[in-house]
Design an enzyme around this catalytic site. Structure first.
Site, PDB file in Angstrom:
ATOM      1  N   HIS A   1       0.701   9.436  -1.954  1.00 28.53           N
ATOM      2  CA  HIS A   1      -0.836   8.751  -1.820  1.00 28.53           C
ATOM      3  C   HIS A   1      -1.247   9.260  -3.264  1.00 28.53           C
ATOM      4  CE1 HIS A   1      -4.702   7.467  -0.435  1.00 28.53           C
ATOM      5  NE2 HIS A   1      -5.098   8.520  -1.219  1.00 28.53           N
ATOM      6  N   CYS A   2      -1.882   8.523  -4.051  1.00 29.51           N
ATOM      7  CA  CYS A   2      -2.369   9.023  -5.339  1.00 29.51           C
ATOM      8  C   CYS A   2      -3.863   9.080  -5.232  1.00 29.51           C
ATOM      9  CB  CYS A   2      -1.968   7.864  -6.325  1.00 29.51           C
ATOM     10  SG  CYS A   2      -2.657   8.372  -7.983  1.00 29.51           S
TER      11      CYS A   2
END
Length: 204
Positions: free
Chosen positions: A149-150
């Site tokens: 997850h960025c």
């Protein structure tokens, strides 16, 4: 064990019921209610940083004077913004919600091998847990072929956004390097126009 996830609307939490091969039902501890990430915050930070950096470059006179270089630099800025938007807003490959009925999930099996090979389900979002599918606690969804997850994207990097994310990283790096070079050239030109700094006063 065979897990049959159920939601409890009153408390906002999620409980999991395990059905043993003998038919007995065991209530497992409730899971805390997920808190999805506010996706607008990282996007606002990204836009502010890029707008501020490019604005400072324009005000300092660091924008490239040659038409061809300016056109390439403008194209890099545009493509970087488009790829960022695509990676940030596109569905990364969310797993579909389980289509099997709760009765089948809760039904015990006499064959232990069949129990091991039975399709698993996420206790958080009830999605089918296929190979390389992981649950993201920021998005509160399971993502196929999830990488990570960025935070900067406010989105996951998954099955549908891998290529977009890699392309975005390449152009973002090129944009940062080009902006740094142009800013350095602008600072050097300003120092040359101002002349050498005065010598320090002699003590005496």
């Amino acid at each position: 064990f065979f897990f049959a996830p159920t939601r409890i609307a009153q408390s906002g939490a999620m409980a999991t019921t395990a059905t043993l091969p003998s038919g007995a039902t065991v209530d497992l501890p409730s899971l805390p209610a997920p808190r999805p990430q506010r996706k607008w915050q990282p996007r606002l930070v990204w836009v502010s940083l890029h707008a501020g950096g490019i604005g400072l470059l324009l005000l300092s006179g660091g924008w490239p004077s040659q038409t061809s270089i300016a056109a390439v630099y403008s194209a890099v800025i545009t493509l970087t913004a488009l790829l960022y938007a695509a990676a940030s807003f596109r569905d990364p490959g969310y797993a579909e919600t389980a289509a099997k009925t709760a009765a089948r999930l809760a039904s015990p099996s006499d064959d232990f091998q069949e129990a091991l090979l039975d399709q698993a389900y996420c206790v958080h979002c009830h999605a089918e847990l296929r190979a390389r599918t992981k649950h993201c606690h920021d998005c509160c969804r399971c993502v196929r072929r999830m990488d990570h997850h960025c935070w900067w994207l406010g989105n996951c990097v998954g099955e549908r956004t891998h290529c977009i994310f890699v392309s975005y990283l390449f152009l973002q790096t090129a944009l940062l390097v080009a902006t740094g070079v142009f800013a350095s050239l602008a600072v050097g030109a300003a120092e040359r126009r101002g002349g050498p700094p005065p010598p320090p006063p002699r003590g005496g």
